[in-house]
Each structure stands twice: as structure tokens, then as C-alpha cells.
Design an enzyme around this catalytic site. Structure first.
Site, PDB file in Angstrom:
ATOM      1  N   CYS A 243      -3.649  -0.474   4.397  1.00 44.54           N
ATOM      2  CA  CYS A 243      -2.301  -0.218   4.902  1.00 44.54           C
ATOM      3  C   CYS A 243      -1.245  -0.994   4.133  1.00 44.54           C
ATOM      4  O   CYS A 243      -0.091  -0.579   4.052  1.00 44.54           O
ATOM      5  CB  CYS A 243      -2.224  -0.532   6.394  1.00 44.54           C
ATOM      6  SG  CYS A 243      -2.800  -2.187   6.832  1.00 44.54           S
TER       7      CYS A 243
ATOM      8  N   HIS B 109      -2.057  -5.498  10.581  1.00 41.60           N
ATOM      9  CA  HIS B 109      -1.759  -4.141  10.128  1.00 41.60           C
ATOM     10  C   HIS B 109      -0.331  -4.060   9.605  1.00 41.60           C
ATOM     11  O   HIS B 109       0.582  -4.656  10.161  1.00 41.60           O
ATOM     12  CB  HIS B 109      -1.938  -3.166  11.300  1.00 41.60           C
ATOM     13  CG  HIS B 109      -1.724  -1.729  10.932  1.00 41.60           C
ATOM     14  ND1 HIS B 109      -2.450  -1.103   9.950  1.00 41.60           N
ATOM     15  CD2 HIS B 109      -0.863  -0.792  11.412  1.00 41.60           C
ATOM     16  CE1 HIS B 109      -2.058   0.159   9.841  1.00 41.60           C
ATOM     17  NE2 HIS B 109      -1.093   0.360  10.716  1.00 41.60           N
TER      18      HIS B 109
END
Length: 798
Positions: A325, A750
Site C-alpha cells: 500500500c 496501512h
């Protein structure tokens, strides 16, 4: 039988060992067997994949270039939602929960797609069904279908690079009198799969149950360890003659995957010949990859409403490749820039024998994939209406190749990756691509005793500002710190403010140690301003992230933070010209080190002793020499007669050669690496690791076949002069995108990115959360305040 199509003489009848099989997507586009109406064509000689669409026929183009006419065509059509729902929901109609590590639900392609396999003849534009080819040809087809794809092999290698021997696997004690072992089932139950053999005594037990999977387990291998204290075991189903390092070995004492030196020899003790072993089950690495690539994140607004998925040009997401990510967010933000879109729209596709290894082709592929809009449409496999997303596997492998961190499957720091990528792109294209990001920043240092000083101006492409982390409360139950909200403009004020420099050694008045005043400011303002908020702090030498709320800076005016000038009572010292090959520090690297807070003398020594290539190597050198008695002694450029590895036009400096030789390479081989890579230390090191057996002979062909040299230092000088001549005083910006991080450390958690887009003529914020692309309003962006990590601003025209 004579009417059946057989393998032609020019097509190998079997796959060569270690062959790369490209069957995930087209070499030049993100067309796949799943998203393209005509499927994917795999060249039966090169094993490269191509596609045929109404817009372009890459298969036909490859046939024209190579003469390869036969292709294995794979075409997958998604099954109806009713059939797929059986995999996504339990018997109560509830969506299956996220699966923890090693608890993978195995979903095969056949469960999701109706797959058609044919042989396509590009010369005749004709397809042959499998029953129209010979059994020998069908055997080749099966080999290709069963082989791991190139992307899958890369992912597995990246995980394998993170697995090392432990003290128990290195000093592994094996016992005599093992006796006969039944390798067909668990010694404690009737399970015949998920079997682990103790490498100490040969006891065979089943592994832990893989919840939600057809792979069962009663933990009898773990029970054996708890009883006998034999820590190291290997999974039988993972044994493979192709690659000893891919076998699953687990140390129960370390509670981690490990490697065992001379594993094949250890297995012979129990009558297992690794040379004839065939892998029958997914490895732990493959299960980990599956888990990471299927991780789900909540996408709801502040009031619990589901955020609206959006589709179209510039609204295409990336799949998460297993903690990728950070890369997804950075690439999305860069390709949103107008300068990037124009640059790649004008760039021609180069000729290449292997497009997967050509950075320009991979970037053009990303440009087309993100901005064409062809792949931005509903099509999720997870029971929702999000898009499938693109898989930037080849790009990730290529851009991180030989980098110790970015080549792995670990989560990485998005800002560090952004800096690394910008540097890579500068070296590939020169400064034309990132010109809009470049600006001049000046540091003035003046001795407080004699008022003499100097002004240093550097060409940079980002700024990293600190944020005040004042704790105003602590939650009683969780112990979480509550920080006082701050404004980003205050961070700029602190960054450009006067700062006392203690221990300053003045060349003019000779006061040692003395005191100096340092200040800074913008000599020019870029078209695109990249700002990193320094949320990462060191606590007990461990990097942690602080969730200080920063008001969302939708606009930013830094016009007042201009470069400092000398006042009437201050004297600017004459600039010393370096001569005779004297050391000239890498300006970008030096500025980044200064921004991190290191004293200038340490920065210079770090750059000099690491080849003057980049800030990361110099920083590591500084940390390693913090306790040196002379670390803060003045650095005399006149002593550094050959330190500038990048400045020589006559060949590599001896200093650069010595730096590479100190890593175990011969002087001749180190010199060749530098010659072939334009004296770039990092690129040379990558080349050395890829060519350890090269003879070191520098032939004219080797030099001429290398890509055109980009003289970065010359381009920087020219661009600096251009910017200085055309600089204006407009420092007004509006926020264009912001990369956010959720988690306690930059290497966990994340990353997502919010980007302002035009949707139906209106400016709207769009959240790119991997393949999930949704529109949101400002009241849905509260998380940005505490998680914003990298801001990208666009200059507002006067």
C-alpha cells in the site's frame, strides 16, 4: 491423429528450468485473462504474455517482431454472483470475517471463473481447442498452467529473503536409532495432510488447523515439541526438488519460519530424498501472500455511511500485493500530477527484449492503466461493488530490485519510498520529469562573534518539517496520548526560524568552539510542493508514530519564508572554489541530512566516506561513527582529493572504487561497475550483485551498449541557474493530495491517499485505498488530521 495440431519444431516441448512464465497480465498493459474479452496470449517460446483488444493487438505486434505465431490463450469469465456468494458468505448469510495469519481460505480460480484454454495461431488468426491438439501438446499446456507465474515467483523470493537460520536450526542435533517412519499419516491421528516431521528424531505430526480452509490439523507436531522440546520441524507437503530454500521449516522455540543449512542431508536420516520430492501443498510463504493480498479495510464515512465507489479515467485502483500500500499510494499521487501525465503521454514505448525489466515500459504501463479508465469498473470478487484493481507486480519487483528494503514483501515507509523513487526517476529520465517539484532552498550561517558567514543554496524536491507533539492528556483505559492540535504553517515557521549552532568553528575569527546563528528560506517556490510531516519519533531508539492532529491545510501560503540575506552588519565570506578534484558534496543528499538535524561536519564526512551517493548510506555511516573521537573535528575539503564520485568526467574516482572494493569486489570489477553506471554508487552496487562472476574487462561494446548517460550533476547546475533566473515570489498553494498512514510505525499499519479530482465538473476528494476507490466529503476526512504523513500541494497561479 494426423489432423491434430502438434508442437512445431521451434517450440520447446517442455519448460526449461527457472524459466519465467508471464501469465498474469500483458507485457505492455494491464489486460488479463480475467478483464479482457479475448483473454491473455502466452508466447509458447518466450513465455511472455500479450493481449488483443479493439484498441490494440499486442499479440500481432509480437508476432511481427519475433515470428512467434503460436500462443496459449487463457480466458476467464466471472461466474454468476449467486455461485460466488457461497464462497463469500457462511450458512447464516454473514460475510466471512478477516482471516488471521496462517488461517487462509483457499479459493481456486475454478471456484470464481469459467476458464477456457485454447491455442491461438496469430498467423492464421485461428484458435484450436484442447481436443484439437496432440497429447504431447496438451502436456506442454498443462506444464505452463501449473507453473508459478513470474510475478508469483518474485513474490515468493521476496518473502524467502526475509527467512534466515536460527541458532536451533544451525546447531541441529539429530538422534540415532530413528527406526522406520510411516510418512503417510500423522503418528497421533489419521490426518494425511499438513504433516510436519521433527528434524531431530523423525516424529511425524500434523500441524495447526488452518481455520476456514480445507487443510485441517490437530497440532500434534506442536504437542511433540512441548513434550520432547525438539524445536525444528519441516512440512512434508512443501518439499520440492526445485528449490530447497522454498521448503517450510519452522522453529517452535523461536516461533518463526527458519532455514536449515544442508536440509537435504538432514532429511536423508529419515529416508527422504529431497532430490525426488514433489511439492503437494501451499507453502507458508504462499499462504502469507494470500492473506496479505486479501486483507480488507473498513470504508465508511464518519456517520457510518458507505462511501460511494467512483469509476472513470484517473479513478483506477491498485491491488495490494501483500503490504504494497505504501507503493500504491505514492504512485497514485505522482501520476495525478499534470506534469507526469503530460510527460508519459509524449513518451514513446522503447524496444525491449524483456518489457518486464524495462522501467520506461513499466511506467508507461502504469500511466495507461491508471488514466485510460479501461480498468475502472465494478468487478470485485469480494461480494461488493468495488473494482478489481491493477496488480503492479512487475513494477514493484523492478523498482525495488537489489534495494535491501523495497525488494521485500515487508511494509515500508511511504516517504522513504517516495524519495527513493524520485531519485530513480531522475537518474532514468534526467530532471525533466520532476522539474515541477524542484526548488532552491537556502541556509545562512553567521558567526555570532565576528558576523562573518556563508549562504548555501541547494536544489531539492521536498521538505520535511517537524511537528510539535505536546501531550495534553492521556486516556486512562488505553494509555493513549492525546496531543495538542497544531497547524502546518507553524511547522514552516519553526523550520525557517533562527537556530543557534553550538560548537561552531569560524574560519574568519578562529573562535573554536564558537556560536553561530543558522536560518533558512525558499529562494524559489516550486509548481508542486511535497511536504513530509515528521510524525516518526525515536523513543528508546525505536521509531514510533505520533498522532498529533494537524488541521487540514487546504490552502498554504509560504510566501513570507523567503531565503535569508545578509544584513548591513553581516559579511558574506568569499565562496571557496574546489580545485584539483576536491570534494564537492552531493547537494540533495547533504540537504536531506541537514534537514534531519545532523551537524554539517558529520554530513560531509558521512557523504565522503560512503561515495557521496545518497543520504541513507551517509546517515548509516554517521550512526556507526557517533562515538569517534574526531567525529566533530573540522572536515577539510582539500584533503578529499578524490571524494566526488559523481563529478569526474574522466572515469570513476579511486575513492568510489575503494568503497565498492571494501565490500569484497575486486578493484577491476568495481571500476567496471562504475563505468557502466555513470559513477552512480547505488546503481553500481546493484550491478555488482547481479554480475558477481563478471571478468571485469571493460570492452567498448559493454560501454556503448549501456543506456545513454544522464549527467545529473550538470543538469542540476543548469536547472538551478534557470530556476534562479525565473523565480517569482508566489508561495500560495492548495492541497492536491495527502498520503495518510494508520498504525503505530511506518513499517506497520496501512497507507492510503486522498486526491482531489474533477468528477462531473466538480472538485471532490477521492480516497484510494488500494483497489477501493471512493468519493468522500471533507467531513469524512477526520482521519487525515491525525494520519497525514505526506502532503502534495499545487501552486495557485497569481
Amino acid at each position: 491423429m494426423s489432423d491434430l495440431l502438434d508442437i512445431p519444431e521451434d517450440v520447446p516441448s517442455s519448460i526449461a528450468p527457472n524459466a519465467r512464465i508471464f501469465k498474469d497480465d500483458c507485457m505492455y498493459s494491464f489486460d488479463t485473462a480475467e478483464n479482457n474479452e479475448l483473454g491473455l496470449d502466452i508466447d509458447l517460446i518466450s513465455y511472455q504474455a500479450f493481449s488483443r483488444t479493439k484498441d490494440y493487438n499486442y499479440t500481432l505486434e509480437n508476432y511481427g517482431k519475433t515470428g512467434h505465431s503460436l500462443y496459449l490463450n487463457i480466458n476467464k469469465v466471472l461466474k454468476p454472483q449467486e455461485e460466488r456468494n457461497k464462497l463469500l458468505y457462511n450458512e447464516n448469510g454473514e460475510k466471512n470475517q478477516k482471516l488471521q495469519k496462517l488461517e487462509i481460505k483457499e479459493v481456486k480460480d475454478d471456484d470464481l471463473y469459467n476458464t477456457t484454454i485454447t491455442i491461438y495461431d496469430a498467423d492464421e488468426d485461428k484458435s484450436y481447442a484442447l481436443d484439437q491438439i496432440t497429447p504431447r501438446f496438451q502436456s506442454l499446456v498443462e506444464q505452463i498452467l501449473n507453473a508459478n507465474s513470474s510475478n508469483r515467483d518474485d513474490e515468493i523470493k521476496q518473502w524467502e529473503q526475509e527467512i534466515f537460520p536460527c541458532e536451533h536450526s544451525v546447531d541441529l542435533q539429530q538422534f540415532d536409532n530413528v527406526g522406520t517412519i510411516d510418512l503417510t499419516k500423522c503418528s497421533q491421528c489419521d490426518l494425511k495432510e499438513n504433516l510436519w516431521i521433527c528434524l531431530h528424531c523423525g516424529a511425524l505430526g500434523c500441524g495447526r488447523e488452518q481455520f476456514g480452509s480445507s487443510l485441517k490439523g490437530n497440532s500434534h507436531a506442536l504437542s511433540h515439541y512441548e513434550l520432547a522440546e525438539h524445536p525444528v520441524a519441516v512440512k512434508l507437503g512443501s518439499l520440492s526438488a526445485d528449490n530447497e530454500d522454498s521448503c517450510d521449516v519452522y522453529c517452535y522455540k523461536c516461533n518463526d519460519e527458519v532455514k536449515v543449512p544442508n536440509l537435504s542431508e538432514k532429511l536423508l536420516k529419515f529416508g527422504i530424498d529431497l532430490k525426488s520430492a514433489v511439492k503437494t501443498e501451499k507453502s507458508l510463504i504462499e499462504l502469507n501472500i494470500d492473506q496479505n493480498m486479501n486483507w480488507e479495510f473498513n470504508l465508511e464515512g464518519a456517520n457510518g455511511e458507505k462511501l460511494e465507489p467512483v469509476y472513470g479515467k484517473g479513478l483506477t485502483g491498485f491491488q495490494n500485493l501483500g503490504n504494497s500500500c505504501y507503493l500504491n499510494s505514492v504512485v497514485q499521487a505522482l501520476f495525478d500530477l499534470e506534469s507526469y501525465q503530460k510527460f508519459f503521454s509524449d513518451l514513446e514505448t522503447p524496444e525491449s527484449e524483456n518489457p518486464a525489466d524495462d522501467l520506461r515500459i513499466q511506467l508507461l504501463k502504469i500511466y495507461d492503466g491508471l488514466l485510460s479508465g479501461r480498468y475502472s469498473k465494478p468487478g470485485s470478487l469480494k461480494g461488493d461493488d468495488y473494482q478489481l484493481g491493477l496488480k503492479p507486480s512487475s513494477f514493484k519487483t523492478l523498482i525495488g530490485e537489489n534495494h535491501p528494503e523495497f525488494k521485500t514483501q515487508k511494509q515500508q515507509d511511504a516517504f522513504e519510498f517516495l524519495l527513493y523513487l524520485l531519485d530513480k526517476l531522475d537518474n532514468e529520465f534526467g530532471l525533466s520529469l520532476n522539474k515541477d517539484l524542484k526548488f532552491l532552498y537556502s541556509h545562512k550561517t553567521v558567526c555570532s562573534n565576528c558576523k562573518h558567514g556563508n549562504l548555501r543554496t541547494n536544489l531539492v524536491d521536498n521538505i520535511s518539517v517537524s511537528i510539535k507533539d505536546e501531550v495534553i492528556d492521556i486516556e486512562k483505559e488505553s494509555g493513549k496520548k492525546i496531543y495538542k492540535p497544531v497547524s502546518l504553517i507553524d511547522s514552516f515557521k519553526d523550520y525557517c526560524a533562527n537556530e543557534a549552532v553550538e560548537g561552531y568553528n569560524c574560519d574568519n575569527c578562529g573562535q573554536k568552539p564558537g556560536l553561530a546563528i543558522k536560518s533558512g528560506g525558499f529562494k524559489s517556490f516550486p509548481e508542486v510542493l511535497i511536504v513530509n510531516a515528521q510524525r516518526i519519533k525515536l523513543e528508546n531508539w525505536v521509531p514510533i508514530k505520533v498522532d498529533v492532529p494537524i488541521e487540514i491545510p487546504t490552502t498554504l501560503d509560504i510566501s513570507s519564508f523567503k531565503a535569508p540575506v545578509f544584513s548591513a552588519d553581516e559579511v558574506e565570506d568569499e565562496k571557496k572554489e574546489s580545485s584539483g578534484g576536491g570534494f564537492v558534496p552531493n547537494s540533495d543528499a547533504l540537504n536531506n541530512l541537514l534537514l534531519m538535524g545532523f551537524p554539517e561536519v558529520r554530513c560531509l564526512k558521512g557523504l565522503f566516506n560512503t561515495g557521496n551517493s545518497n543520504a541513507e548510506d551517509a546517515m548509516n555511516w554517521i550512526f556507526a561513527h557517533m562515538d569517534d573521537m574526531d567525529i566533530d573535528e573540522p572536515f577539510d575539503p582539500s584533503d578529499a582529493t578524490s571524494g566526488n564520485a559523481n563529478a569526474s568526467s574522466n572515469g570513476p574516482s579511486q575513492e568510489a572504487i575503494d568503497n565498492l572494493s571494501s565490500m569484497g569486489f575486486s578493484q577491476q570489477l568495481a571500476k567496471k561497475a562504475l563505468v557502466l553506471n555513470s559513477n552512480d554508487i547505488n546503481a553500481s552496487l546493484e550491478w555488482l550483485f547481479s554480475n558477481p562472476d563478471d571478468d571485469g574487462v571493460i570492452s567498448e561494446d559493454a560501454v556503448s551498449s549501456n543506456k545513454p548517460v544522464v549527467n545529473i550533476e550538470k543538469e542540476k547546475d543548469e536547472l538551478s541557474r534557470e530556476i534562479e533566473a525565473t523565480a517569482d515570489s508566489n508561495g500560495n498553494y492548495e492541497l492536491q493530495s495527502v498520503i495518510c498512514h494508520k498504525g503505530t510505525s511506518p513499517h506497520t499499519g496501512h497507507y492510503v491517499v486522498f486526491i482531489k479530482k474533477k468528477i462531473e465538473g466538480n472538485d471532490r476528494w477521492v480516497l484510494f485505498n488500494d483497489e477501493k476507490v471512493v468519493a468522500c466529503e471533507e467531513h469524512n476526512m477526520e482521519d487525515v488530521k491525525t494520519n497525514a504523513y505526506v502532503y502534495i500541494f499545487r501552486k495557485v497561479k497569481s
